[in-house]
Enzyme design. Structure first.
Site, mmCIF file in Angstrom:
data_model
loop_
_atom_site.group_PDB
_atom_site.id
_atom_site.type_symbol
_atom_site.label_atom_id
_atom_site.label_comp_id
_atom_site.label_asym_id
_atom_site.label_seq_id
_atom_site.Cartn_x
_atom_site.Cartn_y
_atom_site.Cartn_z
ATOM 1 N N ASP A 67 0.854 -1.289 0.073
ATOM 2 C CA ASP A 67 -0.138 0.079 -0.100
ATOM 3 C C ASP A 67 1.077 1.406 0.055
ATOM 4 O OD1 ASP A 67 1.020 -0.602 2.728
ATOM 5 O OD2 ASP A 67 -0.878 -1.091 3.138
ATOM 6 N N GLU A 143 -9.789 -2.027 5.331
ATOM 7 C CA GLU A 143 -10.403 -1.682 6.774
ATOM 8 C C GLU A 143 -11.549 -2.522 7.021
ATOM 9 O OE1 GLU A 143 -8.593 0.036 8.764
ATOM 10 O OE2 GLU A 143 -8.171 1.886 7.984
HETATM 11 C C1 F6R Z 1 1.243 -1.465 6.142
HETATM 12 C C2 F6R Z 1 -0.151 -2.315 6.223
HETATM 13 C C3 F6R Z 1 -0.663 -2.161 7.511
HETATM 14 C C4 F6R Z 1 0.122 -2.704 8.627
HETATM 15 C C5 F6R Z 1 -0.760 -2.675 9.837
HETATM 16 C C6 F6R Z 1 0.200 -2.976 11.016
HETATM 17 O O1 F6R Z 1 1.963 -1.739 4.772
HETATM 18 O O2 F6R Z 1 -0.417 -2.749 5.218
HETATM 19 O O3 F6R Z 1 -1.697 -3.390 7.207
HETATM 20 O O4 F6R Z 1 0.646 -3.902 8.515
HETATM 21 O O5 F6R Z 1 -1.461 -1.476 10.076
HETATM 22 O O6 F6R Z 1 0.860 -1.904 11.391
HETATM 23 P P1 F6R Z 1 2.197 -2.276 12.601
HETATM 24 O O7 F6R Z 1 2.950 -3.005 12.086
HETATM 25 O O8 F6R Z 1 2.768 -0.681 12.535
HETATM 26 O O9 F6R Z 1 1.466 -2.363 14.041
#
Ligand code: F6R
Length: 243
Positions: A67, A143
């Site tokens: 993303d 989401e």
């Molecule tokens: C990032 C992504 C998100 C993260 C998720 C967890 O490229 O696609 O789905 O994997 O928000 O984020 P962290 O690792 O910061 O807790």
């Protein structure tokens, strides 16, 4: 779904890095799907360390990131492109032509999403997709909602996701772009293998829901239950609410 638990994030990262290196040895033209965020940082450190010891041949490997924020170019320090350069790409000899990311500055975001799907298909699909999970159960920027997108699309970010990304924007969730482009659920689930990493107590509820509950668009990560080759790698805190 295979669930693996680790005593420490570094042990998890070492195990996953060595799985990826083995996969590259078996298939030097491996196509990897990559996430940003805090969760993959130990993995990227482990891959950098193995690369420094000349244990990884990156020359044929291709990567596709999940993303990118809409409106941000790769030179913007808040962009996921800048994050990836800093965390991994600046430190390993990947051919820049083999690094694919969504272009947040593309004049036509819908066309950019179509381009990305076509680029993934032209690469032969993703061999191993690494994922993190949002505390609200999102994967990529898919989401929780009544309906989910199959393909790469423009997504509106929920408040919790803006807050989780605030660190990239001086700690201010209101500076986080409200829209992003993301691989869709079908894009992600089409990967031949999926490896989800989750660390910390704040992920324990969504991890339990992902593994133990019925599949629901309200918890997008639960769709990993239908994938034929999905591994979930957890530290003890993230695994603490599994039945
Ligand atoms: C990032 C992504 C998100 C993260 C998720 C967890 O490229 O696609 O789905 O994997 O928000 O984020 P962290 O690792 O910061 O807790």
């Amino acid at each position: 779904m295979i669930v693996q638990r680790f005593d420490h994030e570094d042990a998890l990262a070492a195990a996953l890095a060595s799985r990826l290196v083995d996969a590259i040895v078996r298939n030097p033209r491996l196509v990897l799907g990559l996430p940003t965020g805090r969760t993959p940082l130990p993995l990227y450190r482990a891959l950098r360390a193995l690369t420094a010891r000349a244990l990884v041949d990156w020359s044929g490997v291709r990567t596709f990131n999940l993303d990118e924020f809409a409106g941000l170019g790769g030179d913007d320090p808040g962009s996921y492109r800048a994050f990836m350069q800093d965390a991994l790409f600046d430190h390993i000899p990947l051919d820049p032509a083999n690094i694919e990311m969504l272009d947040g500055r593309a004049p036509d975001l819908a066309a950019e999403c179509l381009r990305y799907e076509a680029a993934i298909a032209a690469a032969g699909g993703i061999d191993i997709q690494i994922l993190g999970i949002g505390a609200n159960g999102h994967i990529g920027f898919n989401e929780p909602a009544g309906e989910l997108h199959a393909h790469t699309h423009v997504a509106t970010l929920q408040r919790a996701t803006l807050e989780a990304n605030a660190m990239l924007f001086g700690g201010d969730p209101d500076r986080v772009p409200k829209c992003a482009m993301s691989m869709g659920m079908g894009t992600i689930l089409s990967a031949r293998q999926i490896v989800m990493i989750a660390l910390g107590e704040e992920k324990s509820d969504c991890v339990a829901g992902m593994v133990n509950d019925l599949i629901s668009t309200r918890l997008p990560a639960s769709f990993l239950q239908v994938h034929p080759h999905a591994t979930v790698m957890l530290d003890h805190a993230a695994a603490s609410k599994l039945i």
